[in-house]
Design a protein around this motif. Sequence first.
Motif, mmCIF file in Angstrom:
data_model
loop_
_atom_site.group_PDB
_atom_site.id
_atom_site.type_symbol
_atom_site.label_atom_id
_atom_site.label_comp_id
_atom_site.label_asym_id
_atom_site.label_seq_id
_atom_site.Cartn_x
_atom_site.Cartn_y
_atom_site.Cartn_z
ATOM 1 N N GLU A 242 0.825 -1.208 0.000
ATOM 2 C CA GLU A 242 0.000 0.000 0.000
ATOM 3 C C GLU A 242 0.859 1.257 0.000
ATOM 4 O O GLU A 242 0.552 2.239 -0.688
ATOM 5 N N ILE A 264 -11.214 5.384 -6.677
ATOM 6 C CA ILE A 264 -11.594 4.360 -5.704
ATOM 7 C C ILE A 264 -10.398 3.434 -5.515
ATOM 8 O O ILE A 264 -9.970 2.760 -6.454
ATOM 9 N N GLU A 265 -9.852 3.425 -4.289
ATOM 10 C CA GLU A 265 -8.631 2.678 -4.022
ATOM 11 C C GLU A 265 -8.806 1.765 -2.816
ATOM 12 O O GLU A 265 -9.512 2.106 -1.867
ATOM 13 N N PRO A 266 -8.145 0.598 -2.844
ATOM 14 C CA PRO A 266 -8.196 -0.288 -1.672
ATOM 15 C C PRO A 266 -7.306 0.240 -0.555
ATOM 16 O O PRO A 266 -6.249 0.820 -0.804
ATOM 17 N N GLN A 267 -7.746 0.043 0.674
ATOM 18 C CA GLN A 267 -6.931 0.446 1.823
ATOM 19 C C GLN A 267 -7.345 -0.364 3.044
ATOM 20 O O GLN A 267 -8.535 -0.497 3.338
ATOM 21 N N GLN A 269 -8.278 -1.330 6.664
ATOM 22 C CA GLN A 269 -8.916 -0.596 7.747
ATOM 23 C C GLN A 269 -8.149 -0.791 9.054
ATOM 24 O O GLN A 269 -7.306 -1.693 9.168
ATOM 25 N N GLY A 275 -10.609 -2.621 2.960
ATOM 26 C CA GLY A 275 -11.586 -1.555 2.806
ATOM 27 C C GLY A 275 -11.351 -0.775 1.535
ATOM 28 O O GLY A 275 -10.459 -1.091 0.736
ATOM 29 N N TRP A 276 -12.160 0.279 1.360
ATOM 30 C CA TRP A 276 -12.080 1.099 0.154
ATOM 31 C C TRP A 276 -12.158 2.567 0.545
ATOM 32 O O TRP A 276 -12.838 2.930 1.502
ATOM 33 N N ASP A 278 -12.398 6.718 -1.211
ATOM 34 C CA ASP A 278 -12.569 7.631 -2.343
ATOM 35 C C ASP A 278 -11.498 8.704 -2.190
ATOM 36 O O ASP A 278 -11.576 9.556 -1.306
ATOM 37 N N ASP A 300 -13.446 7.153 3.691
ATOM 38 C CA ASP A 300 -13.691 5.714 3.775
ATOM 39 C C ASP A 300 -15.086 5.412 3.232
ATOM 40 O O ASP A 300 -16.089 5.911 3.744
ATOM 41 N N THR A 302 -16.010 2.094 2.541
ATOM 42 C CA THR A 302 -16.160 0.640 2.637
ATOM 43 C C THR A 302 -17.617 0.248 2.829
ATOM 44 O O THR A 302 -18.115 -0.675 2.174
ATOM 45 N N ILE A 305 -19.600 0.836 -0.383
ATOM 46 C CA ILE A 305 -19.309 -0.203 -1.378
ATOM 47 C C ILE A 305 -20.051 -1.487 -1.031
ATOM 48 O O ILE A 305 -20.650 -2.147 -1.901
#
Length: 389
Positions: A242, A264-267, A269, A275-276, A278, A300, A302, A305
């Motif tokens: 990441e 929109i990117e994964p991250q 939590q 999670g996702w 913006d 966030d 998540t 989504i």
Amino acid sequence: MYDSEFCCPDATVGNRSARLTFTPSSVLYWLTLALLGQNRWRSSSPAASQRLIDVMPGIVFQADGDVNWSMRYLSAGCLPLTGYQPAELLSPDSTVSYNTITHPDDLPQVLKSIQRATESGQAYEVEYRIHTRSGEEKWVWEKGAAVVGDQGTVVGLEGFITDITPLKQSEAALRQVEQALEAREDLLELVLDSIPQPLFWKDSQGYYLGCNQAFAKAMGLAAPADIVGGTDDDLPRLSAEEAAYHSARDRLVMTLGMADLHAIEPQTQPDGQPGWVDCSRLPMRDAQGTVIGVLCTFEDITRQIADQQTLKRREQVLATLAEIQRQLLAWQWSWQERPITQIFAALGEISGASRVYYYELQGGYAPQGGYELQGNPSSRSLSLVQRVE
């Protein structure tokens, strides 16, 4: 201040050789000592020496060795600095002296500083306030040294006093500017910390310059200040993958000089679950338009989504059920068979409808079990009506 230093073999302070730093102030001071002492000046023209003393920007002085270090000589620079003629401050019959025009809050500390310096055989340097004849308050800088007699005892002082009021005024103005800047920084910090979305900014090398409290909390930091000077690799809640991903996206925005909005990117939590977010990145530019860093904020999403995915699956299920119902109603059924009513009841329960009505409009027949016949008896069709209560 100049970096060079020189050793003045003729200058002695309490019979000790002194190593001098070459600055304008020290030049005036040591020149004063040279002019005051015959053993420090080898001039065949005393008048020339006196003229030089009188044009110096301040007061060349000599003081007695009494408790109050009373002045016994003040140069002509006394008048423009204090508004008093030297004789007015030196006469025993005068109601004013140099000590009396020294600010009463500063005089005790001045005398203590002189006493400590003379006891240790060192030159002294003090700043204090005086009141001029006109009542004006001025700041002065004084530097002096003890005059040691033949018996090795201190018999007086000699030194130089000059006006530093403009310097003090500049320092006060600078402090006001610094206080105003600190107040603006505090206000900016308050505004940033009031923003619920995480926010950070980096320099062109990818080092963090700052962030708000929301970002510090999201990254597992105690305070926004902990991030300054760090990189993505230093953030405890970012994996190596990441960190590399975010650094690459930041560099791309700075290289292209273009904003990257609502990506929109994964991250991961805080609880370790995927999670996702913006994420929006904008290049920071200086007054000339050169990109000097990147500003980024994210939210966030998540839950959003997950809700969208759930809604999409439900819509797919409902569409499938509706198609099944349509196909069933298009067939010819014997409505007297109970399994048919059970099929439609099950479809209604799965699709979320409170009831499912079906009708056979042939021959005016209405099935039993609470189902009603509606429509034009002359038409030959089947229809499904869902009503959610």
